[in-house]
Write a protein that holds these residues in place. Structure first.
Motif, mmCIF file in Angstrom:
data_model
loop_
_atom_site.group_PDB
_atom_site.id
_atom_site.type_symbol
_atom_site.label_atom_id
_atom_site.label_comp_id
_atom_site.label_asym_id
_atom_site.label_seq_id
_atom_site.Cartn_x
_atom_site.Cartn_y
_atom_site.Cartn_z
ATOM 1 N N MET A 16 0.860 -1.186 0.000
ATOM 2 C CA MET A 16 0.000 0.000 0.000
ATOM 3 C C MET A 16 0.890 1.227 0.000
ATOM 4 S SD MET A 16 -3.108 -0.736 2.644
ATOM 5 C CE MET A 16 -4.381 -1.919 2.237
ATOM 6 N N VAL A 17 0.379 2.303 -0.566
ATOM 7 C CA VAL A 17 1.049 3.593 -0.488
ATOM 8 C C VAL A 17 0.463 4.332 0.703
ATOM 9 C CG1 VAL A 17 1.353 5.830 -1.605
ATOM 10 C CG2 VAL A 17 1.446 3.755 -2.963
ATOM 11 N N VAL A 18 1.318 4.788 1.602
ATOM 12 C CA VAL A 18 0.854 5.524 2.771
ATOM 13 C C VAL A 18 0.700 6.990 2.371
ATOM 14 C CG1 VAL A 18 1.355 6.211 5.139
ATOM 15 C CG2 VAL A 18 1.931 3.905 4.354
ATOM 16 N N GLU A 19 -0.550 7.443 2.350
ATOM 17 C CA GLU A 19 -0.860 8.811 1.939
ATOM 18 C C GLU A 19 -0.739 9.791 3.104
ATOM 19 O OE1 GLU A 19 -5.047 10.067 0.856
ATOM 20 O OE2 GLU A 19 -4.057 10.084 -1.101
ATOM 21 N N GLN A 20 -1.060 9.330 4.297
ATOM 22 C CA GLN A 20 -0.990 10.173 5.504
ATOM 23 C C GLN A 20 -0.534 9.306 6.663
ATOM 24 O OE1 GLN A 20 -4.601 12.269 6.338
ATOM 25 N NE2 GLN A 20 -3.924 12.910 8.347
ATOM 26 N N HIS A 21 0.287 9.900 7.551
ATOM 27 C CA HIS A 21 0.864 9.139 8.659
ATOM 28 C C HIS A 21 1.000 10.059 9.863
ATOM 29 C CE1 HIS A 21 4.541 7.041 10.485
ATOM 30 N NE2 HIS A 21 3.532 6.215 10.630
ATOM 31 N N ASP A 22 0.376 9.711 10.960
ATOM 32 C CA ASP A 22 0.479 10.474 12.204
ATOM 33 C C ASP A 22 0.965 9.533 13.299
ATOM 34 O OD1 ASP A 22 -0.621 13.001 11.272
ATOM 35 O OD2 ASP A 22 -2.539 11.953 11.174
ATOM 36 N N ILE A 23 1.824 10.049 14.179
ATOM 37 C CA ILE A 23 2.350 9.247 15.279
ATOM 38 C C ILE A 23 2.109 9.979 16.596
ATOM 39 C CG2 ILE A 23 4.404 8.214 16.316
ATOM 40 C CD1 ILE A 23 5.610 8.030 13.537
ATOM 41 N N ALA A 24 1.582 9.248 17.573
ATOM 42 C CA ALA A 24 1.424 9.769 18.938
ATOM 43 C C ALA A 24 2.303 8.905 19.834
ATOM 44 C CB ALA A 24 -0.031 9.681 19.379
ATOM 45 N N VAL A 25 3.060 9.555 20.727
ATOM 46 C CA VAL A 25 3.978 8.842 21.615
ATOM 47 C C VAL A 25 3.703 9.236 23.058
ATOM 48 C CG1 VAL A 25 6.403 8.456 22.196
ATOM 49 C CG2 VAL A 25 5.739 8.785 19.806
ATOM 50 N N GLU A 26 3.707 8.232 23.955
ATOM 51 C CA GLU A 26 3.572 8.456 25.400
ATOM 52 C C GLU A 26 4.851 7.977 26.074
ATOM 53 O OE1 GLU A 26 0.201 6.669 27.321
ATOM 54 O OE2 GLU A 26 -1.075 7.075 25.594
ATOM 55 N N GLN A 27 5.456 8.825 26.874
ATOM 56 C CA GLN A 27 6.655 8.456 27.634
ATOM 57 C C GLN A 27 6.257 8.093 29.044
ATOM 58 O OE1 GLN A 27 10.160 8.504 26.713
ATOM 59 N NE2 GLN A 27 10.220 7.384 28.636
ATOM 60 N N GLU A 28 6.628 6.883 29.465
ATOM 61 C CA GLU A 28 6.438 6.449 30.842
ATOM 62 C C GLU A 28 7.823 6.258 31.456
ATOM 63 O OE1 GLU A 28 3.832 3.084 30.916
ATOM 64 O OE2 GLU A 28 2.346 4.075 29.655
ATOM 65 N N ALA A 29 7.896 5.940 32.727
ATOM 66 C CA ALA A 29 9.180 5.837 33.429
ATOM 67 C C ALA A 29 10.168 4.913 32.714
ATOM 68 C CB ALA A 29 8.958 5.368 34.862
#
Length: 98
Positions: A16-29
């Protein structure tokens, strides 16, 4: 196995061609969690597609079309299996948790 050998072994698997890509990251200890949201377009009709993802990321869930999807990892390759065929040109929204 070398990176290129793994990639070459999946050359025949649909992409597949990725047309849109968003990343959310959570930092824990002691841990980082991530969630990637993709809008992808099918390049050929298939029910299984190959994506490349950093092999150091442990995928915990893949979801699309409102439900969890089956997936497999082989080094940097992430294989995602849909319940039915995705037609050429169809757009799919995916969420990959790691």
């Amino acid at each position: 196995m070398l990176y290129t050998q793994v990639n070459n072994s999946y050359a025949g698997v649909a992409k597949m061609v990725v047309e849109q890509h968003d990343i959310a990251v959570e930092q824990e200890a002691e841990l980082m969690r991530g969630k990637a949201t993709l809008k992808a377009i099918s390049l050929r009709e298939a029910s299984r597609f190959a994506f490349c993802l950093n092999p150091g990321l442990e995928v915990t869930e893949v979801a699309g079309m409102g439900k969890p999807l089956a997936f497999e990892r082989d080094h940097q390759i992430l294989l995602i299996r849909f319940d039915g065929e995705i037609a050429v040109g169809d757009t799919v929204n995916l969420t990959i948790s790691y």
